[in-house]
Scaffold this active site. Sequence first.
Site, short mmCIF file in Angstrom:
data_model
loop_
_atom_site.label_atom_id
_atom_site.label_comp_id
_atom_site.label_asym_id
_atom_site.label_seq_id
_atom_site.Cartn_x
_atom_site.Cartn_y
_atom_site.Cartn_z
CG HIS A 287 -10.14 -18.26 18.63
ND1 HIS A 287 -11.32 -18.97 18.74
CD2 HIS A 287 -9.30 -18.78 19.55
CE1 HIS A 287 -11.19 -19.88 19.69
NE2 HIS A 287 -9.99 -19.78 20.20
CG PHE A 455 -16.21 -11.54 15.24
CD1 PHE A 455 -15.33 -10.47 15.12
CD2 PHE A 455 -16.86 -11.97 14.10
CE1 PHE A 455 -15.11 -9.84 13.89
CE2 PHE A 455 -16.65 -11.35 12.87
CZ PHE A 455 -15.77 -10.28 12.77
CG HIS A 456 -14.41 -16.93 18.51
ND1 HIS A 456 -13.82 -17.93 17.77
CD2 HIS A 456 -15.63 -16.71 17.93
CE1 HIS A 456 -14.62 -18.30 16.79
NE2 HIS A 456 -15.72 -17.58 16.86
N PRO A 457 -14.14 -13.42 22.06
CG PRO A 457 -15.34 -11.56 22.84
CD PRO A 457 -15.23 -12.50 21.66
#
Length: 530
Positions: A287, A455-457
């Site tokens: 995101h 920080f949403h891998p």
Amino acid sequence: MYDYVIIGAGTAGCVLAARLSEDPDVTVCLLEAGPPDTADTIHLPVGAFRMFRTHLDWDYSTHEEPHLGRRRVYLPRGRVLGGSGSINTMVYIRGNRVDFDGWRQPGWGYDDLLPYFKLSEDNERGASAHHGVGGPLAVSEGRSENPSTAAFVEAATQAGYRRNDDFNGAEQDGFGAFQVTQRDGRRCSTSTAFLGPALDRPNLTVETHFQAHRVLVEHGRAAGVTGTRFEEPVTIRAAREVVLCAGAYNSPQLLLLSGIGPAEELATHGIDVVLDQPGVGRNLQDHALVPLVFTHSQPVSLLTANRPENVERYAAEGRGPLTANGPEVGGFVRTKAGLSAPDVEFLAAPVMFADSGLQPPDRHAISFGPSMLTPRSRGSVTLVSSEPTAKPMIKHDYFAEESDLDDAVEATRIGLEIARQRALAPYNEAQFEPPASESDRDLREFIRLYAHSIFHPAGTCAMGEVVDAELRVLGVDALRVVDASVMPTLVRGNPNAATIAIAEKAADLIRGKEMLSRAEEDLRKVDTLA
């Protein structure tokens, strides 16, 4: 030798180790590259951003992003018990029903996963059709009570959007306060919630400071893991299964180092091919957030958190600015008509959040902006060498698809419209690093200059490509992946909650297989005696 060896004591690994070790007849070893989660900064919510680029952070960055002016984008990842759940902003958002149904994997629809979400929860709001109580994970109302973020919600309603008191309820659209994974004003990671109560079990071993190098594969079966602990080589073997819970960057890296991945890439680094699996490390999603920062002179931002009165209130009540998680409030919107669900999440924090949170705040501010939930662009995780301690090459390829940039422009306009509402007037005296104008051209340039990861891998070991619906690596026995990397597509929201549910379901999948194996063994014993 252990029955199960789990690599990575992050959000998923802590859940899985706790659940599997509930059975006293199996042995579980949980491996973590970082230290125990004893630092005070971890447990004090307002300290989240102070852990960036410390020894508790893998401190990754993308390689040059071609559609962001060749910038490198900072990617923090927790390197500590609890993983990124020990350094994140504690927002509890499950995702939307259409996310899980859209995976089209048997057993992974929303109705399949809702019982696992409720199983984990100890929700402050009590039990309901959408929430559970009595689980290990504390899910609470925020206790910061900041007037600027409350004003953001009011401004969104003035701009025509509805309120939503429960983003994990029947509907996701609208604006309101987030629930957080805190207990009594302190962080509640899966390390404190799940792992901590299990540490005294004699069948559970937790090894910190263990840097995994590769999975041992013997005769097509995962047999253990090799690595170093305090620089000493160590091999730990698994009698039943090896489970990778190392996250969307490190799980594919470990598979590649183990000879499982695209054969051509492995050959480039001189790694013997165990399994030619082209999907490993591909399908990377994230995101991207467009930061909108507004400065003001009201003494209510998190710059005031350490004032004596706030320290005293936290000590006495577990409330106030020291409980602030960062994005306290937000909302979900759609950039166009006809969408089946929101494609944007707004996140609003009472602090100056600039340069991916790396720039120290030096004035009072409120920061908010759109997080783009449904990117079409895909990136990759690859190796730079066969050296196990070398950081992987991460390329998210943000906005490679032009339509992603179109959506981000519309979402940014929504954010700027909310900023103009009268409720935010006291907190919008000036915009920090504003776009030149609101033209398409200038907003596109602004996004390319300032957009960053939130920080949403996910997605790099996807179900249906790398693992099956029971999270078993296709083509290798006794090896699973259990973390956000198995998501075929990202969920709409902060993925920590969904990762917990994935781990809860994985524990049942593993235990179900284990119970079946024991039943088969008992039958064989009966046949032998007969």
